[in-house]
Design a protein around this motif. Sequence first.
Motif, PDB file in Angstrom:
ATOM      1  N   GLY A 168      -8.445   0.745 -13.087  1.00  0.00           N
ATOM      2  CA  GLY A 168      -8.853   2.018 -13.174  1.00  0.00           C
ATOM      3  C   GLY A 168      -8.091   2.767 -14.367  1.00  0.00           C
ATOM      4  O   GLY A 168      -7.306   2.129 -15.262  1.00  0.00           O
ATOM      5  N   ALA A 169      -8.407   4.140 -14.676  1.00  0.00           N
ATOM      6  CA  ALA A 169      -7.752   4.689 -15.805  1.00  0.00           C
ATOM      7  C   ALA A 169      -6.225   4.620 -15.797  1.00  0.00           C
ATOM      8  O   ALA A 169      -5.728   4.647 -17.130  1.00  0.00           O
ATOM      9  N   ALA A 170      -5.507   4.380 -14.911  1.00  0.00           N
ATOM     10  CA  ALA A 170      -4.010   4.094 -15.064  1.00  0.00           C
ATOM     11  C   ALA A 170      -3.506   3.104 -15.797  1.00  0.00           C
ATOM     12  O   ALA A 170      -2.458   3.102 -16.210  1.00  0.00           O
ATOM     13  N   GLY A 171      -4.446   1.918 -15.930  1.00  0.00           N
ATOM     14  CA  GLY A 171      -3.847   0.842 -16.629  1.00  0.00           C
ATOM     15  C   GLY A 171      -3.231   0.016 -15.880  1.00  0.00           C
ATOM     16  O   GLY A 171      -2.573  -0.822 -16.333  1.00  0.00           O
ATOM     17  N   LEU A 172      -3.154   0.173 -14.517  1.00  0.00           N
ATOM     18  CA  LEU A 172      -2.247  -0.638 -13.684  1.00  0.00           C
ATOM     19  C   LEU A 172      -3.106  -1.555 -12.799  1.00  0.00           C
ATOM     20  O   LEU A 172      -4.203  -1.085 -12.547  1.00  0.00           O
ATOM     21  N   LEU A 173      -2.542  -2.798 -12.295  1.00  0.00           N
ATOM     22  CA  LEU A 173      -3.353  -3.435 -11.380  1.00  0.00           C
ATOM     23  C   LEU A 173      -3.008  -2.531 -10.065  1.00  0.00           C
ATOM     24  O   LEU A 173      -2.160  -1.842  -9.760  1.00  0.00           O
ATOM     25  N   GLU A 174      -3.936  -3.109  -8.689  1.00  0.00           N
ATOM     26  CA  GLU A 174      -3.966  -2.357  -7.586  1.00  0.00           C
ATOM     27  C   GLU A 174      -2.606  -2.847  -6.850  1.00  0.00           C
ATOM     28  O   GLU A 174      -2.229  -3.985  -6.936  1.00  0.00           O
ATOM     29  N   TYR A 175      -1.974  -1.779  -6.095  1.00  0.00           N
ATOM     30  CA  TYR A 175      -0.915  -2.230  -5.164  1.00  0.00           C
ATOM     31  C   TYR A 175      -1.534  -2.956  -3.876  1.00  0.00           C
ATOM     32  O   TYR A 175      -2.747  -2.958  -3.580  1.00  0.00           O
ATOM     33  N   PRO A 176      -0.730  -3.932  -3.178  1.00  0.00           N
ATOM     34  CA  PRO A 176      -1.331  -4.711  -2.137  1.00  0.00           C
ATOM     35  C   PRO A 176      -1.625  -3.733  -0.796  1.00  0.00           C
ATOM     36  O   PRO A 176      -1.083  -2.721  -0.511  1.00  0.00           O
ATOM     37  N   VAL A 177      -2.567  -4.462  -0.161  1.00  0.00           N
ATOM     38  CA  VAL A 177      -3.080  -3.474   0.927  1.00  0.00           C
ATOM     39  C   VAL A 177      -2.910  -4.133   2.267  1.00  0.00           C
ATOM     40  O   VAL A 177      -2.823  -5.552   2.301  1.00  0.00           O
ATOM     41  N   TYR A 178      -2.673  -3.729   3.534  1.00  0.00           N
ATOM     42  CA  TYR A 178      -2.529  -4.341   4.696  1.00  0.00           C
ATOM     43  C   TYR A 178      -3.229  -3.506   5.941  1.00  0.00           C
ATOM     44  O   TYR A 178      -3.555  -2.175   5.659  1.00  0.00           O
ATOM     45  N   THR A 179      -3.814  -4.344   6.972  1.00  0.00           N
ATOM     46  CA  THR A 179      -4.207  -3.624   8.070  1.00  0.00           C
ATOM     47  C   THR A 179      -3.657  -4.450   9.398  1.00  0.00           C
ATOM     48  O   THR A 179      -2.946  -4.981   9.303  1.00  0.00           O
ATOM     49  N   LYS A 180      -4.235  -4.064  10.501  1.00  0.00           N
ATOM     50  CA  LYS A 180      -3.759  -4.324  11.646  1.00  0.00           C
ATOM     51  C   LYS A 180      -4.011  -6.181  11.866  1.00  0.00           C
ATOM     52  O   LYS A 180      -5.063  -6.530  11.095  1.00  0.00           O
ATOM     53  N   PRO A 181      -3.079  -6.780  12.570  1.00  0.00           N
ATOM     54  CA  PRO A 181      -2.133  -6.322  13.172  1.00  0.00           C
ATOM     55  C   PRO A 181      -0.885  -6.093  12.468  1.00  0.00           C
ATOM     56  O   PRO A 181      -0.700  -6.783  11.426  1.00  0.00           O
ATOM     57  N   PRO A 182       0.051  -5.283  12.872  1.00  0.00           N
ATOM     58  CA  PRO A 182       1.442  -5.207  11.970  1.00  0.00           C
ATOM     59  C   PRO A 182       2.426  -6.218  11.840  1.00  0.00           C
ATOM     60  O   PRO A 182       2.867  -6.299  10.790  1.00  0.00           O
ATOM     61  N   GLN A 183       2.050  -7.170  12.794  1.00  0.00           N
ATOM     62  CA  GLN A 183       2.721  -8.546  12.716  1.00  0.00           C
ATOM     63  C   GLN A 183       1.869  -9.735  12.792  1.00  0.00           C
ATOM     64  O   GLN A 183       1.170  -9.458  13.821  1.00  0.00           O
ATOM     65  N   TRP A 184       1.904 -10.622  11.946  1.00  0.00           N
ATOM     66  CA  TRP A 184       0.802 -11.738  11.730  1.00  0.00           C
ATOM     67  C   TRP A 184       1.612 -12.866  11.294  1.00  0.00           C
ATOM     68  O   TRP A 184       2.218 -12.875  10.108  1.00  0.00           O
ATOM     69  N   GLN A 185       1.674 -14.029  12.000  1.00  0.00           N
ATOM     70  CA  GLN A 185       2.268 -15.243  11.550  1.00  0.00           C
ATOM     71  C   GLN A 185       3.644 -15.333  11.062  1.00  0.00           C
ATOM     72  O   GLN A 185       3.958 -15.777   9.936  1.00  0.00           O
TER      73      GLN A 185
END
Length: 265
Positions: A174-191
């Motif tokens: 996008g216009a900011a010229g940065l890569l996207e931040y990492p994203v997370y969803t449920k469950p809050p704990q996995w493996q």
Amino acid sequence: MRIDVVSIFPDYLAPLELSLVGKARTSGILSLHVHDLRDWTTDRHRTVDDTPFGGGAGMVMRPDVWGTALDDVLQDGAHLLVPTPSGTPLTQRTAEELAGEQQLVIACGRYEGIDARVAEHYRGHPGVRVSEFSIGDYVLNGGEVAALVLIEAVARLLPGVVGNPHSLVEESHGAAGLLEYPVYTKPPQWQGHDVPEVLLSGHHGRIERWRRDQALERTAARRPDLVERLDPDALDRHDLVVLAAHGWVPQGGRLVRAVDGAPEV
Ligand code: J9T
């Protein structure tokens, strides 16, 4: 918008019936036509290629067949696009510009490429723009996959194709010229892996800062070419601290790699 694709493997473009692009077509936002180049051949063998003048390996696509095809398909105001590894890199900015065009015509070459006079000829046509583009520094067997990439990148920018226009604003490149931040969803704990605590805090200010730090860190680690293009004046002090930790410092209105030791005189 109207898009025409000319190829000797029109079936290669079948995925354009699916997903968002397919939806854009059925909803009438996008009118897409795939043509078989061999429909413009006149000989019994439906020949589209010949040996290269000057010698060398492989075959070159004939300008006369391409010429009759493109004369039929190009409308006034068209933008002719030729996928080739020697083209200008396709970027999000290119896709944004192309999304404003009336007609895109994509000429997919195979073999060693299309006779160079084809691009030259249409560059001289008033009312036609010509761009040779590349989707990355690697070679494909033909331009079809690059055409699919371009069409998907452009079609999702057409008004009404992506449901939530906000998702177009925040994404990588996008216009900011940065890569996207990492994203997370449920469950809050996995493996044994936890979602970062800050994202569960409900503290919007801290979340925003954390996401920006992650975007800066990822960009510094993966894409130094993008860091070089950032404007230090558009960054806040915290941004500069994060980038300094990755070895980038502002100098003369740009970001440069900090070097250890005294500067040479
Ligand atoms: C034949 O076309 C290609 O090999 C091609 C097209 C666009 N971008 C590339 N990187 C390769």
